[in-house]
Scaffold this motif. Structure first.
Motif, PDB file in Angstrom:
ATOM      1  N   ALA A  31       0.717  -1.023   0.195  1.00  0.00           N
ATOM      2  CA  ALA A  31      -0.402   0.135   0.355  1.00  0.00           C
ATOM      3  C   ALA A  31       0.687   1.011   0.164  1.00  0.00           C
ATOM      4  O   ALA A  31       2.356   1.079   0.710  1.00  0.00           O
ATOM      5  CB  ALA A  31      -0.917  -0.108   1.516  1.00  0.00           C
ATOM      6  N   THR A  32       1.134   2.030  -0.942  1.00  0.00           N
ATOM      7  CA  THR A  32       2.426   3.078  -0.835  1.00  0.00           C
ATOM      8  C   THR A  32       0.601   3.859  -1.156  1.00  0.00           C
ATOM      9  O   THR A  32      -0.296   4.780  -1.060  1.00  0.00           O
ATOM     10  CB  THR A  32       2.483   3.514  -2.271  1.00  0.00           C
ATOM     11  OG1 THR A  32       3.054   1.966  -2.483  1.00  0.00           O
ATOM     12  CG2 THR A  32       3.302   4.535  -2.542  1.00  0.00           C
ATOM     13  N   TRP A  33       1.408   5.845   0.414  1.00  0.00           N
ATOM     14  CA  TRP A  33       0.405   6.531  -0.280  1.00  0.00           C
ATOM     15  C   TRP A  33       1.752   7.670  -0.088  1.00  0.00           C
ATOM     16  O   TRP A  33       2.659   7.740   0.946  1.00  0.00           O
ATOM     17  CB  TRP A  33       0.010   6.500   1.846  1.00  0.00           C
ATOM     18  CG  TRP A  33      -1.243   5.699   1.804  1.00  0.00           C
ATOM     19  CD1 TRP A  33      -1.498   4.438   0.950  1.00  0.00           C
ATOM     20  CD2 TRP A  33      -2.537   5.840   2.777  1.00  0.00           C
ATOM     21  NE1 TRP A  33      -2.712   4.634   2.208  1.00  0.00           N
ATOM     22  CE2 TRP A  33      -3.254   4.686   3.003  1.00  0.00           C
ATOM     23  CE3 TRP A  33      -2.646   6.936   4.061  1.00  0.00           C
ATOM     24  CZ2 TRP A  33      -4.111   4.350   4.022  1.00  0.00           C
ATOM     25  CZ3 TRP A  33      -3.605   7.238   4.291  1.00  0.00           C
ATOM     26  CH2 TRP A  33      -4.290   5.979   4.482  1.00  0.00           C
ATOM     27  N   LEU A  34       0.742   8.516  -0.548  1.00  0.00           N
ATOM     28  CA  LEU A  34       1.582   9.822  -1.537  1.00  0.00           C
ATOM     29  C   LEU A  34       0.809  11.097  -0.888  1.00  0.00           C
ATOM     30  O   LEU A  34      -0.606  11.078  -0.980  1.00  0.00           O
ATOM     31  CB  LEU A  34       1.754   9.678  -2.477  1.00  0.00           C
ATOM     32  CG  LEU A  34       2.788   9.361  -3.094  1.00  0.00           C
ATOM     33  CD1 LEU A  34       2.623   9.192  -5.303  1.00  0.00           C
ATOM     34  CD2 LEU A  34       4.194   9.678  -3.591  1.00  0.00           C
ATOM     35  N   PHE A  35       1.412  12.129   0.173  1.00  0.00           N
ATOM     36  CA  PHE A  35       1.008  13.237   0.682  1.00  0.00           C
ATOM     37  C   PHE A  35       1.016  14.187  -0.333  1.00  0.00           C
ATOM     38  O   PHE A  35       2.803  14.493   0.007  1.00  0.00           O
ATOM     39  CB  PHE A  35       0.717  13.660   2.591  1.00  0.00           C
ATOM     40  CG  PHE A  35      -0.025  11.566   2.736  1.00  0.00           C
ATOM     41  CD1 PHE A  35      -0.964  12.079   2.960  1.00  0.00           C
ATOM     42  CD2 PHE A  35       1.196  10.596   3.307  1.00  0.00           C
ATOM     43  CE1 PHE A  35      -1.994  11.560   3.736  1.00  0.00           C
ATOM     44  CE2 PHE A  35      -0.034   9.887   3.882  1.00  0.00           C
ATOM     45  CZ  PHE A  35      -1.423  10.300   3.804  1.00  0.00           C
ATOM     46  N   SER A  36       0.973  15.559  -0.515  1.00  0.00           N
ATOM     47  CA  SER A  36       1.210  16.487  -1.164  1.00  0.00           C
ATOM     48  C   SER A  36       0.995  17.293  -0.880  1.00  0.00           C
ATOM     49  O   SER A  36       0.004  18.026  -1.554  1.00  0.00           O
ATOM     50  CB  SER A  36       1.812  16.380  -2.388  1.00  0.00           C
ATOM     51  OG  SER A  36       2.403  16.732  -3.450  1.00  0.00           O
ATOM     52  N   ALA A  37       1.004  18.817  -0.227  1.00  0.00           N
ATOM     53  CA  ALA A  37       0.782  20.464  -0.590  1.00  0.00           C
ATOM     54  C   ALA A  37      -0.171  20.298  -1.903  1.00  0.00           C
ATOM     55  O   ALA A  37      -1.088  20.957  -1.987  1.00  0.00           O
ATOM     56  CB  ALA A  37       1.336  21.136  -0.051  1.00  0.00           C
ATOM     57  N   THR A  38       0.916  20.410  -3.233  1.00  0.00           N
ATOM     58  CA  THR A  38       0.061  20.584  -4.001  1.00  0.00           C
ATOM     59  C   THR A  38       1.003  19.608  -5.315  1.00  0.00           C
ATOM     60  O   THR A  38       1.312  17.926  -5.243  1.00  0.00           O
ATOM     61  CB  THR A  38       1.403  21.567  -4.395  1.00  0.00           C
ATOM     62  OG1 THR A  38       2.749  20.926  -4.914  1.00  0.00           O
ATOM     63  CG2 THR A  38       1.690  22.803  -4.037  1.00  0.00           C
ATOM     64  N   MET A  39      -0.174  18.908  -6.502  1.00  0.00           N
ATOM     65  CA  MET A  39       0.078  17.628  -7.090  1.00  0.00           C
ATOM     66  C   MET A  39       0.695  18.714  -8.891  1.00  0.00           C
ATOM     67  O   MET A  39       0.066  17.703  -9.419  1.00  0.00           O
ATOM     68  CB  MET A  39      -1.264  17.285  -7.254  1.00  0.00           C
ATOM     69  CG  MET A  39      -1.398  16.111  -8.396  1.00  0.00           C
ATOM     70  SD  MET A  39      -0.789  14.794  -7.738  1.00  0.00           S
ATOM     71  CE  MET A  39      -1.545  13.666  -6.421  1.00  0.00           C
ATOM     72  N   PRO A  40       2.061  18.993  -8.639  1.00  0.00           N
ATOM     73  CA  PRO A  40       3.060  18.608  -9.859  1.00  0.00           C
ATOM     74  C   PRO A  40       2.399  17.939 -10.639  1.00  0.00           C
ATOM     75  O   PRO A  40       2.600  16.179 -10.425  1.00  0.00           O
ATOM     76  CB  PRO A  40       4.273  19.061  -9.356  1.00  0.00           C
ATOM     77  CG  PRO A  40       4.367  18.639  -7.874  1.00  0.00           C
ATOM     78  CD  PRO A  40       2.834  18.826  -7.307  1.00  0.00           C
ATOM     79  N   LYS A  41       2.991  17.682 -12.245  1.00  0.00           N
ATOM     80  CA  LYS A  41       3.251  16.505 -13.175  1.00  0.00           C
ATOM     81  C   LYS A  41       3.738  14.871 -12.337  1.00  0.00           C
ATOM     82  O   LYS A  41       3.524  13.794 -12.530  1.00  0.00           O
ATOM     83  CB  LYS A  41       3.998  16.945 -14.244  1.00  0.00           C
ATOM     84  CG  LYS A  41       2.779  17.676 -14.856  1.00  0.00           C
ATOM     85  CD  LYS A  41       2.490  18.159 -15.771  1.00  0.00           C
ATOM     86  CE  LYS A  41       1.854  19.263 -17.008  1.00  0.00           C
ATOM     87  NZ  LYS A  41       2.651  19.858 -17.905  1.00  0.00           N
ATOM     88  N   GLU A  42       4.874  15.633 -11.877  1.00  0.00           N
ATOM     89  CA  GLU A  42       6.230  15.195 -11.120  1.00  0.00           C
ATOM     90  C   GLU A  42       5.721  14.174 -10.319  1.00  0.00           C
ATOM     91  O   GLU A  42       5.397  12.407 -10.314  1.00  0.00           O
ATOM     92  CB  GLU A  42       7.567  15.563 -11.055  1.00  0.00           C
ATOM     93  CG  GLU A  42       8.076  15.883 -12.126  1.00  0.00           C
ATOM     94  CD  GLU A  42       7.240  17.522 -12.143  1.00  0.00           C
ATOM     95  OE1 GLU A  42       6.948  17.955 -11.051  1.00  0.00           O
ATOM     96  OE2 GLU A  42       8.196  18.049 -12.519  1.00  0.00           O
ATOM     97  N   VAL A  43       4.620  14.420  -9.449  1.00  0.00           N
ATOM     98  CA  VAL A  43       3.900  13.432  -8.454  1.00  0.00           C
ATOM     99  C   VAL A  43       3.282  12.858  -9.254  1.00  0.00           C
ATOM    100  O   VAL A  43       2.951  11.653  -8.735  1.00  0.00           O
ATOM    101  CB  VAL A  43       3.560  14.455  -6.584  1.00  0.00           C
ATOM    102  CG1 VAL A  43       2.905  13.316  -6.514  1.00  0.00           C
ATOM    103  CG2 VAL A  43       4.672  15.263  -6.168  1.00  0.00           C
ATOM    104  N   SER A  44       2.034  12.983  -9.851  1.00  0.00           N
ATOM    105  CA  SER A  44       1.321  12.367 -10.393  1.00  0.00           C
ATOM    106  C   SER A  44       1.701  11.096 -11.265  1.00  0.00           C
ATOM    107  O   SER A  44       1.415   9.994 -11.175  1.00  0.00           O
ATOM    108  CB  SER A  44       0.121  13.736 -11.447  1.00  0.00           C
ATOM    109  OG  SER A  44      -0.693  12.608 -12.308  1.00  0.00           O
ATOM    110  N   ARG A  45       2.820  11.606 -12.018  1.00  0.00           N
ATOM    111  CA  ARG A  45       3.754  10.676 -13.082  1.00  0.00           C
ATOM    112  C   ARG A  45       3.920   8.865 -11.386  1.00  0.00           C
ATOM    113  O   ARG A  45       4.140   8.134 -11.990  1.00  0.00           O
ATOM    114  CB  ARG A  45       5.173  10.780 -13.538  1.00  0.00           C
ATOM    115  CG  ARG A  45       4.454  11.483 -14.346  1.00  0.00           C
ATOM    116  CD  ARG A  45       5.742  11.619 -15.873  1.00  0.00           C
ATOM    117  NE  ARG A  45       6.024  13.602 -16.063  1.00  0.00           N
ATOM    118  CZ  ARG A  45       6.113  14.207 -15.845  1.00  0.00           C
ATOM    119  NH1 ARG A  45       7.286  13.847 -15.624  1.00  0.00           N
ATOM    120  NH2 ARG A  45       6.008  14.861 -16.778  1.00  0.00           N
ATOM    121  N   ILE A  46       4.551   9.387 -10.442  1.00  0.00           N
ATOM    122  CA  ILE A  46       5.133   9.018  -9.454  1.00  0.00           C
ATOM    123  C   ILE A  46       3.768   7.841  -9.576  1.00  0.00           C
ATOM    124  O   ILE A  46       3.715   6.658  -8.941  1.00  0.00           O
ATOM    125  CB  ILE A  46       5.605   9.172  -8.489  1.00  0.00           C
ATOM    126  CG1 ILE A  46       7.342   9.520  -9.363  1.00  0.00           C
ATOM    127  CG2 ILE A  46       5.749   7.909  -7.193  1.00  0.00           C
ATOM    128  CD1 ILE A  46       8.152  10.793  -7.679  1.00  0.00           C
TER     129      ILE A  46
END
Length: 94
Positions: free
Chosen positions: A43-58
């Protein structure tokens, strides 16, 4: 991991907080290595204040059926904040 001190082969959860900041600081290769050397069924959880393209790609590459949870409205500002800027010379900035 490169020294052989840690084995990620049996982890069940992977949580990346401030993913956007980690990317801004240049940690993409490390994030990619950690996620690719851990089980695909974790189970992978990503927390981010913004959602740049790089975070979305990951998220798309390393998560199973990812979905985004947003708090508040995207790209909105408040009427109670006023923005100003002043153009000055380098010697006058202090």
């Amino acid at each position: 991991m490169s020294r052989g001190y840690i084995d990620l082969g049996k982890i069940s959860f992977c949580i990346l907080d401030e993913a956007d900041e980690m990317l801004n600081m240049g940690f993409y290769p490390e994030i990619k290595e950690i996620l690719s050397k851990s089980p695909n069924d974790k189970a992978t959880w990503l927390f981010s204040a913004t959602m740049p393209k790089e975070v979305s790609r990951i998220a798309m590459k390393f998560m199973n059926d990812p979905f985004e949870i947003s708090v508040g409205e995207k790209n909105t500002s408040t009427d109670s904040v006023r923005h100003e800027y002043y153009t000055i010379g380098g010697r006058d900035r202090y």
